[in-house]
Enzyme design. Structure first.
Site, PDB file in Angstrom:
ATOM      1  N   ALA A   1      -8.096  -7.256   0.482  1.00  0.00           N
ATOM      2  CA  ALA A   1      -7.777  -7.579  -0.055  1.00  0.00           C
ATOM      3  C   ALA A   1      -8.086  -8.330  -1.453  1.00  0.00           C
ATOM      4  CB  ALA A   1      -7.436  -8.954   1.029  1.00  0.00           C
TER       5      ALA A   1
ATOM      6  N   GLY B   1      -2.153 -14.594  10.659  1.00  0.00           N
ATOM      7  CA  GLY B   1      -1.597 -14.428   9.586  1.00  0.00           C
ATOM      8  C   GLY B   1      -3.167 -13.348   8.964  1.00  0.00           C
TER       9      GLY B   1
ATOM     10  N   LYS C   1       0.435  -1.282  -0.109  1.00  0.00           N
ATOM     11  CA  LYS C   1      -0.039  -0.263   0.152  1.00  0.00           C
ATOM     12  C   LYS C   1       0.645   1.194  -0.151  1.00  0.00           C
ATOM     13  CE  LYS C   1      -3.510  -2.079   2.796  1.00  0.00           C
ATOM     14  NZ  LYS C   1      -2.629  -3.157   3.577  1.00  0.00           N
TER      15      LYS C   1
ATOM     16  N   LYS D   1      -5.550   2.848   3.970  1.00  0.00           N
ATOM     17  CA  LYS D   1      -6.872   2.341   2.463  1.00  0.00           C
ATOM     18  C   LYS D   1      -7.800   3.310   1.902  1.00  0.00           C
ATOM     19  CE  LYS D   1      -5.985  -2.165   4.300  1.00  0.00           C
ATOM     20  NZ  LYS D   1      -6.855  -3.737   5.400  1.00  0.00           N
TER      21      LYS D   1
END
Length: 814
Positions: free
Chosen positions: A611, A664, A579, A682
């Site tokens: 995602a 994760g 990002k 984001k």
């Protein structure tokens, strides 16, 4: 009667000559065969080199002669029993004459065209004798006839012109009385009317075969070589190239003129004049269909184009200046100058303004051409009416050829757009009025990419090859590689995408394979790969120069993100999970978007937000369709959602964060997620994609962490502070519970402003029941003012993130 010609590679070894003998034996069973042979592969060059060394008083000509002698004696011994002393004596005697000639060149320090013809004639004379004797040794009915007794020329040494009246009569008179089933003729060699040895120049053996075939008016001339016909492109550069079943004479000559080595057009002119078909066959694969060249232009091939070919080592010369406009005679003087210097012009184009004339020649002639042209136009240059000749080197001509291109619209557009998409700059273009040939001049370094790009667009079953380079093969990257491995067959069969991974890199090692890495044991290969380098990864990508290249960044590395511009400038697409680039300074984000458009290189970063969810793709479609975003409300952190969905008064905040990291859902450093910086990035990206100019510091970030959490020096230290501040987190939960709310970390964008922070969400809100690691994004737009467009689903996890990257790659393929 059949006329067959075998080239140097076909007679380049005893094994190949045995194949020739088998072919001749088979043919001779039904009718007599005339076989024209070239010198043993490479011998003509060795003979010329030996002569030049001798002329230069360099005694290493003796070493070259020994090599020539050894090659012929070895082939002879492997084909004929040593008991055949007469054959060996003849070959050794001929080689002795060659040695004497070389010694003479050495002594007089001269290699005239006349002597050069005598020198190179030894190649065909030796090969034809050895093959004829081998046939006899096998018990076949064969003889050898020296073409110097048949083909009569003028005395223009090294490129003699044939006297067809005498030559045709000689051939017809000789063969009317031949009784043997097989006649071997040495190609290339001839004699002048005064009896001096001459040669027929480039393609001389083809020329000999054509002369004989035309004189006897045979039904077909067969040229046997080391490939199964003329290919759609050079198979050494384009692996998907395939033989062309049928060609017209014009198409074959166009392809051959522009570099196809199978056929030399001037040499087969005699059979062209009589419309005798030419069949190109493969000595190593006699059953292959090969290519048939006829006068039939409607030969059933479904493509308008028939083939692509190229010539390397081209120099592009440009004569330009305002003094040329409207003044007749410039072209005449220019090309007369080149003609006087015997410089062949391969390519010509002229601007309609008459301001410039551009032409291509062999690079070796560039210096002489420039010198001569500047002398011719010395006066105009001095008066500044025209500029000194401009010379550009390291270029190649790529030509697309086909008789039926004239009747198809958009051929040029398809060709040029395909080249442009792959950053192949076209220096010049030429197209004849017949529209049978579209020629472009490009940088020589781009030839392989250009041929493959055009071939894919015109000759392959609409299958597009994607060449992927992945850096960062940790958790997500590994899943991406495995998904590609699993889906490759499906992509090829259903989507017509041939997806190859060319390079892989982690923080330690990197591996490459220009033909595509085998994914069976990629981890083992990577473990022993070369040392990783961000710049080195880019340079290898550039050096391969493959079409439809895609760089995939699956890291969170800032240094990797700074190199995106270098990829885009090479027309290499960028797919980013990272990002940092899109949330960096607005100027950098804007520059990357502009470079993507300028160089026709897609820059996709769907996985930056949500995602695998199609958040950015949906947003872009809304804007492209004319809608306008008024506000965005979103839960954009799958990791934070997981944390707060699993945290309550019966758990410890530290333990839940640890679990999220273990599964994760967080970055290796969970502070990036819990600090809200990741969510801020984001919403920043979504705001920018909505058309708002914002920077990260413009976003209000209200952190729920304590000062000690935020000021921790390491990940371990951070976890210690979470234990120490457990009461703080329990108070957050207790407040939400008392208000019958759920804790959600929310991102908001409204009226050009953006903020992120932890909120207590009531039961009636769409965010309340958001489970697990799910994300949700609500777009309020002019078309969706009250009921927003909602995108919801898993927003974290290696598999869904990898699938989002995979989807971006497929978007590029489509």
């Amino acid at each position: 009667m059949n006329v067959l010609k075998f080239g140097g590679t076909s007679v380049g070894s005893s094994e190949n000559i045995k194949k020739v003998i088998k072919i001749l034996d088979d043919y001779s069973q039904t009718e007599p065969v005339i076989c024209v042979v070239s010198a043993v592969g490479g011998i003509t060059d060795k003979l010329l080199n030996a002569g030049e060394l001798a002329q230069q008083k360099n005694e290493s000509y003796l070493s070259e002669f020994k090599t020539i002698k050894a090659i012929h004696l070895t082939i002879l011994s492997e084909l004929i029993s040593n008991k055949n002393d007469s054959a060996k004596e003849y070959v050794e005697s001929t080689l002795a004459s060659l040695k004497s000639l070389l010694d003479g060149i050495y002594l007089i320090n001269e290699l005239s065209p006349k002597t050069k013809d005598k020198l190179v004639s030894f190649g065909e004379l030796l090969s034809s004798y050895i093959i004829a004797e081998s046939l006899k040794h096998q018990g076949l009915d064969a003889l050898r006839k020296n073409c110097q007794d048949l083909v009569v020329t003028n005395a223009n040494f090294t490129k003699a012109e044939v006297n067809y009246g005498i030559t045709n009569a000689n051939i017809q008179d000789y063969f009317k009385d031949v009784s043997q089933r097989i006649t071997i003729l040495p190609g290339f060699v001839s004699k002048s009317e005064s009896g001096e040895i001459t040669t027929l120049g480039r393609g001389g053996s083809d020329f000999t075969a054509a002369i004989v075939a035309a004189a006897l008016k045979v039904n077909r001339l067969e040229i046997w070589t080391d490939v199964s016909g003329m290919y759609t492109a050079n198979p050494k550069l384009v692996k998907q190239a395939y033989p062309i079943e049928k060609l017209s004479y014009q198409e074959a000559m166009e392809l051959s003129h522009f570099g196809a080595k199978v056929l030399y057009p001037p040499s087969v002119q005699p059979v062209l004049n009589l419309e005798i078909p030419i069949h190109i066959k493969n000595t190593s694969d006699p059953e292959a269909r090969g290519t048939i060249i006829t006068n039939d232009k409607s030969n059933g091939f479904h493509n308008a184009a028939k083939g692509i070919t190229n010539i390397n080592n081209i120099a592009l010369l440009t004569l330009q200046g305002h003094g040329m406009v409207g003044i007749p005679g410039f072209s005449k003087r220019l090309f007369e100058t080149l003609a006087i210097e015997k410089i062949n012009v391969i390519f010509i184009t002229q601007a309609s303004s008459e301001h410039s004339i551009c032409f291509g020649i062999d690079e070796g002639d560039a210096y002489l051409a420039a010198l001569s042209i500047n002398q011719t136009f010395e006066n105009e240059i001095a008066l500044k009416k025209i500029d000194p000749i401009i010379v550009e080197k390291d270029l190649s001509i790529v030509a697309l050829v086909g008789d039926n291109m004239k009747n198809h619209q958009g051929i040029s557009g398809r060709m040029f757009s395909a080249l442009g998409r792959n950053n192949i700059n076209i220096r010049a273009i030429a197209q004849g009025a017949s529209e049978k040939n579209i020629s472009t001049v490009i940088a020589q370094k781009d030839v392989k990419k250009a041929l493959n790009t055009i071939h894919e667009g015109f000759f392959e079953d609409q299958t597009k090859q994607l060449n992927v380079y992945i850096t960062g093969v940790g958790n997500v990257g590994e899943r991406l590689v495995e998904q590609i491995k699993q889906q490759r067959k499906y992509l090829k069969e259903q989507l017509k995408i041939n997806l190859r991974i060319i390079g892989l890199s982690n923080s330690r090692n990197m591996i490459f394979d220009e033909s595509g890495l085998s994914l069976k044991d990629w981890k083992e290969q990577l473990a022993i790969g070369e040392m990783a380098s961000i710049e080195g990864f880019l340079e290898r990508n550039k050096s391969f120069n493959l079409r439809n290249s895609i760089f995939v960044d699956v890291t969170a590395n800032e240094e990797v993100s700074t190199i995106y511009a270098d990829y885009l400038k090479e027309s290499i697409a960028v797919v980013a999970c990272n990002k940092i680039a899109c949330s960096s300074a607005f100027e950098n984000y804007s520059t990357l978007k502009k470079l993507s458009v300028k160089y026709s290189a897609p820059f996709l970063f769907e996985t930056n937000v949500g995602a695998g969810l199609p958040v950015i793709d949906t947003l872009n479609h809304l804007i492209a369709s004319g809608d306008k975003i008024t506000s965005i409300q979103a839960v954009l952190s799958g990791s934070l959602n997981f944390v707060f969905n699993n945290f309550d008064d019966g758990t410890k905040f530290h333990d839940v964060v640890k679990q999220a990291q273990k599964e994760g859902y967080t970055e290796p450093d969970p502070r990036i997620d819990l600090s809200g910086v990741d969510v801020a990035r984001k919403i920043l990206i979504l705001a920018r994609e909505s058309g708002t100019q914002l920077n990260l510091e413009d976003i209000e970030n209200t952190s729920f962490l304590t000062k000690d959490n935020l000021n921790s020096n390491s990940v371990d230290d951070f976890y210690e502070t979470l234990i120490a501040d457990e009461a703080h987190f329990q108070n957050l939960f207790a407040s939400a519970k008392n208000n019958a709310c759920q804790l959600k970390y929310v991102a908001e964008f409204n009226n050009g402003q953006a903020k992120v922070g932890l909120k207590e969400i009531p039961k009636e809100h769409p965010f309340y029941n958001l489970q697990g690691k799910d994300n949700i994004v609500m777009f309020y737009t002019q078309r969706y003012p009250e009921q927003p467009m909602i995108i919801k689903g898993a927003g974290a996890g290696a598999d869904v993130t990898a699938s989002g990257l995979f989807a971006d790659i497929i978007r590029i393929g489509n």
